[in-house]
Scaffold this motif. Structure first.
Motif, PDB file in Angstrom:
ATOM      1  N   GLY A  47      36.665  22.369  80.444  1.00  0.00           N
ATOM      2  CA  GLY A  47      36.695  22.081  78.985  1.00  0.00           C
ATOM      3  C   GLY A  47      37.986  21.283  78.030  1.00  0.00           C
ATOM      4  O   GLY A  47      38.190  20.644  78.714  1.00  0.00           O
ATOM      5  N   ILE A  48      36.893  21.334  76.711  1.00  0.00           N
ATOM      6  CA  ILE A  48      37.926  20.653  76.002  1.00  0.00           C
ATOM      7  C   ILE A  48      39.462  21.626  75.407  1.00  0.00           C
ATOM      8  O   ILE A  48      39.695  21.041  74.478  1.00  0.00           O
ATOM      9  CB  ILE A  48      37.590  20.061  75.007  1.00  0.00           C
ATOM     10  N   ASN A  49      39.235  23.149  74.929  1.00  0.00           N
ATOM     11  CA  ASN A  49      39.981  23.785  74.557  1.00  0.00           C
ATOM     12  C   ASN A  49      41.358  23.952  75.007  1.00  0.00           C
ATOM     13  O   ASN A  49      40.686  25.093  76.272  1.00  0.00           O
ATOM     14  CB  ASN A  49      38.862  24.857  73.353  1.00  0.00           C
ATOM     15  N   PRO A  50      42.542  23.722  75.105  1.00  0.00           N
ATOM     16  CA  PRO A  50      43.136  24.015  75.679  1.00  0.00           C
ATOM     17  C   PRO A  50      43.790  25.591  75.204  1.00  0.00           C
ATOM     18  O   PRO A  50      44.528  26.390  76.318  1.00  0.00           O
ATOM     19  CB  PRO A  50      44.546  23.454  75.325  1.00  0.00           C
ATOM     20  N   GLN A  51      43.441  26.443  74.331  1.00  0.00           N
ATOM     21  CA  GLN A  51      43.645  27.936  74.303  1.00  0.00           C
ATOM     22  C   GLN A  51      42.836  28.119  75.273  1.00  0.00           C
ATOM     23  O   GLN A  51      43.135  30.111  75.403  1.00  0.00           O
ATOM     24  CB  GLN A  51      43.996  28.300  72.695  1.00  0.00           C
ATOM     25  N   LYS A  52      41.856  27.653  75.447  1.00  0.00           N
ATOM     26  CA  LYS A  52      40.450  28.819  76.348  1.00  0.00           C
ATOM     27  C   LYS A  52      40.227  27.964  77.546  1.00  0.00           C
ATOM     28  O   LYS A  52      39.530  28.724  78.714  1.00  0.00           O
ATOM     29  CB  LYS A  52      39.411  29.338  75.701  1.00  0.00           C
ATOM     30  N   ASP A  53      40.368  26.514  78.234  1.00  0.00           N
ATOM     31  CA  ASP A  53      39.778  26.377  79.127  1.00  0.00           C
ATOM     32  C   ASP A  53      40.877  26.558  80.054  1.00  0.00           C
ATOM     33  O   ASP A  53      41.769  25.873  79.625  1.00  0.00           O
ATOM     34  CB  ASP A  53      39.100  25.223  78.767  1.00  0.00           C
ATOM     35  N   GLN A  54      41.209  25.337  81.380  1.00  0.00           N
ATOM     36  CA  GLN A  54      42.494  25.582  82.065  1.00  0.00           C
ATOM     37  C   GLN A  54      42.004  24.372  82.885  1.00  0.00           C
ATOM     38  O   GLN A  54      40.894  23.510  83.117  1.00  0.00           O
ATOM     39  CB  GLN A  54      41.588  26.522  83.129  1.00  0.00           C
ATOM     40  N   VAL A  55      42.887  23.752  83.296  1.00  0.00           N
ATOM     41  CA  VAL A  55      44.040  22.354  84.044  1.00  0.00           C
ATOM     42  C   VAL A  55      43.600  22.563  85.046  1.00  0.00           C
ATOM     43  O   VAL A  55      43.968  23.372  86.175  1.00  0.00           O
ATOM     44  CB  VAL A  55      45.066  22.080  83.596  1.00  0.00           C
ATOM     45  N   LEU A  56      42.435  21.297  86.024  1.00  0.00           N
ATOM     46  CA  LEU A  56      42.280  21.855  87.011  1.00  0.00           C
ATOM     47  C   LEU A  56      43.251  20.331  88.471  1.00  0.00           C
ATOM     48  O   LEU A  56      43.145  21.353  89.575  1.00  0.00           O
ATOM     49  CB  LEU A  56      40.776  21.903  87.790  1.00  0.00           C
ATOM     50  N   GLU A  57      43.415  19.586  87.916  1.00  0.00           N
ATOM     51  CA  GLU A  57      43.546  18.420  88.317  1.00  0.00           C
ATOM     52  C   GLU A  57      44.739  18.100  87.262  1.00  0.00           C
ATOM     53  O   GLU A  57      44.471  17.256  86.381  1.00  0.00           O
ATOM     54  CB  GLU A  57      42.585  17.464  89.084  1.00  0.00           C
ATOM     55  N   ILE A  58      45.872  17.356  87.840  1.00  0.00           N
ATOM     56  CA  ILE A  58      47.121  16.522  87.234  1.00  0.00           C
ATOM     57  C   ILE A  58      47.326  15.901  87.755  1.00  0.00           C
ATOM     58  O   ILE A  58      47.892  15.731  89.241  1.00  0.00           O
ATOM     59  CB  ILE A  58      48.032  17.791  87.016  1.00  0.00           C
ATOM     60  N   ALA A  59      46.876  14.279  87.241  1.00  0.00           N
ATOM     61  CA  ALA A  59      47.261  13.196  88.264  1.00  0.00           C
ATOM     62  C   ALA A  59      48.500  12.537  86.941  1.00  0.00           C
ATOM     63  O   ALA A  59      47.980  12.216  86.353  1.00  0.00           O
ATOM     64  CB  ALA A  59      46.654  12.418  88.550  1.00  0.00           C
ATOM     65  N   VAL A  60      49.614  11.548  87.714  1.00  0.00           N
ATOM     66  CA  VAL A  60      50.755  11.381  86.458  1.00  0.00           C
ATOM     67  C   VAL A  60      50.669   9.886  87.463  1.00  0.00           C
ATOM     68  O   VAL A  60      51.089   9.965  88.459  1.00  0.00           O
ATOM     69  CB  VAL A  60      51.686  11.722  86.172  1.00  0.00           C
ATOM     70  N   VAL A  61      50.782   8.222  87.159  1.00  0.00           N
ATOM     71  CA  VAL A  61      51.669   7.722  87.845  1.00  0.00           C
ATOM     72  C   VAL A  61      52.617   7.146  87.092  1.00  0.00           C
ATOM     73  O   VAL A  61      52.075   6.498  85.610  1.00  0.00           O
ATOM     74  CB  VAL A  61      50.530   6.416  87.686  1.00  0.00           C
ATOM     75  N   VAL A  62      53.526   6.550  86.980  1.00  0.00           N
ATOM     76  CA  VAL A  62      54.490   5.916  86.775  1.00  0.00           C
ATOM     77  C   VAL A  62      55.194   4.643  86.972  1.00  0.00           C
ATOM     78  O   VAL A  62      55.262   4.164  88.484  1.00  0.00           O
ATOM     79  CB  VAL A  62      56.388   6.326  86.339  1.00  0.00           C
ATOM     80  N   ASP A  63      55.232   3.902  85.484  1.00  0.00           N
ATOM     81  CA  ASP A  63      55.209   2.170  86.128  1.00  0.00           C
ATOM     82  C   ASP A  63      55.475   1.891  84.608  1.00  0.00           C
ATOM     83  O   ASP A  63      56.008   2.338  83.611  1.00  0.00           O
ATOM     84  CB  ASP A  63      53.764   1.833  86.371  1.00  0.00           C
ATOM     85  N   ASP A  64      56.872   0.301  84.873  1.00  0.00           N
ATOM     86  CA  ASP A  64      57.581   0.331  83.957  1.00  0.00           C
ATOM     87  C   ASP A  64      57.152  -1.397  83.162  1.00  0.00           C
ATOM     88  O   ASP A  64      56.998  -2.318  82.518  1.00  0.00           O
ATOM     89  CB  ASP A  64      59.016  -0.360  84.219  1.00  0.00           C
ATOM     90  N   THR A  99      53.849   8.591  92.053  1.00  0.00           N
ATOM     91  CA  THR A  99      52.331   9.034  91.438  1.00  0.00           C
ATOM     92  C   THR A  99      53.054  10.741  91.873  1.00  0.00           C
ATOM     93  O   THR A  99      53.781  11.254  92.409  1.00  0.00           O
ATOM     94  CB  THR A  99      51.353   8.895  92.150  1.00  0.00           C
ATOM     95  N   PHE A 100      51.799  11.806  90.955  1.00  0.00           N
ATOM     96  CA  PHE A 100      52.010  12.720  91.013  1.00  0.00           C
ATOM     97  C   PHE A 100      50.986  13.357  91.591  1.00  0.00           C
ATOM     98  O   PHE A 100      49.608  12.805  89.850  1.00  0.00           O
ATOM     99  CB  PHE A 100      53.134  13.458  89.868  1.00  0.00           C
ATOM    100  N   HIS A 101      50.480  14.231  91.614  1.00  0.00           N
ATOM    101  CA  HIS A 101      49.013  14.677  91.872  1.00  0.00           C
ATOM    102  C   HIS A 101      48.727  16.088  92.356  1.00  0.00           C
ATOM    103  O   HIS A 101      49.389  17.104  93.926  1.00  0.00           O
ATOM    104  CB  HIS A 101      48.037  13.875  92.934  1.00  0.00           C
ATOM    105  N   CYS A 102      48.433  17.096  92.040  1.00  0.00           N
ATOM    106  CA  CYS A 102      47.821  18.457  92.504  1.00  0.00           C
ATOM    107  C   CYS A 102      47.127  19.107  91.731  1.00  0.00           C
ATOM    108  O   CYS A 102      46.325  18.770  90.763  1.00  0.00           O
ATOM    109  CB  CYS A 102      49.052  19.446  91.940  1.00  0.00           C
ATOM    110  N   TYR A 103      46.228  19.864  92.388  1.00  0.00           N
ATOM    111  CA  TYR A 103      44.808  20.586  91.880  1.00  0.00           C
ATOM    112  C   TYR A 103      45.464  21.936  91.085  1.00  0.00           C
ATOM    113  O   TYR A 103      46.623  22.305  92.115  1.00  0.00           O
ATOM    114  CB  TYR A 103      43.752  20.759  93.276  1.00  0.00           C
TER     115      TYR A 103
END
Length: 134
Positions: free
Chosen positions: A11-28, A43-47
Motif C-alpha cells: 500500500g501507500i501508508n508506511p505506518q500500516k502497509d508493508q515492504v515486500l521487495e527492496i531493490a537498489v542499484v548504485v552507480d557513479d 546491486t541489492f535485492h531481496c524479498y
C-alpha cells in the motif's frame, strides 16, 4: 554516487502497509572515462517476508507475483527472502560500502524513504534510524 532505490509494498501508508521487495542499484554515473556496463553495477535485492500480510487490496493484486514467491508457490533461482529486520540489516550493510550516497528514484523522497525510515523505527535493535551517519 547515486543509489537508485525501488520498493514494492502492500500500500501507500508506511505506518500500516508493508515492504515486500527492496531493490537498489548504485552507480557513479561518471561523465568522463569508461562507463560501467550495467552488469557490473553494484546491486541489492531481496524479498521481505512478514508473519502476516496486510495492505490495500489493489496493491496486493498488483504484487501477486511477489506474494506467490513469498508463499513458496514460485521458486525462482537465486531469490533472497528475509524477515524485515534481516532485510534492513542486509540493506544497511550493503549501503555502508560507500562513504556518501544520494538516494534517487521515481518516488524515492515521498514513498521509498518513508517506508525505509518506518522499517528502522519498527526495528530499534538496529539502532534507530539506520540510514543516517553522524
Amino acid at each position: 554516487m547515486l543509489a537508485s532505490i525501488d520498493l514494492e509494498t502492500t500500500g501507500i501508508n508506511p505506518q500500516k502497509d508493508q515492504v515486500l521487495e527492496i531493490a537498489v542499484v548504485v552507480d557513479d554515473l561518471s561523465l568522463f572515462g569508461d562507463k560501467e556496463p550495467l552488469s557490473n553495477l553494484k546491486t541489492f535485492h531481496c524479498y521481505v517476508k512478514h508473519d502476516k500480510i496486510c495492505g490495500n487490496p489493489n496493491a496486493l493484486i498488483m504484487n501477486q507475483r511477489i506474494l506467490e514467491i513469498l508463499a513458496g508457490d514460485r521458486d525462482p533461482k537465486g531469490v533472497s527472502i528475509k524477515t524485515p529486520s534481516e532485510a534492513l540489516k542486509s540493506l544497511a550493510d550493503f549501503l555502508s560500502q560507500w562513504e556518501k550516497l544520494t538516494p534517487t528514484g521515481k518516488n524515492v523522497a515521498g514513498f521509498d524513504l518513508p517506508f525505509l525510515y518506518q522499517l528502522c523505527e519498527d526495528n530499534p535493535e538496529l539502532g534507530g534510524n539506520c540510514f543516517y551517519r553522524e
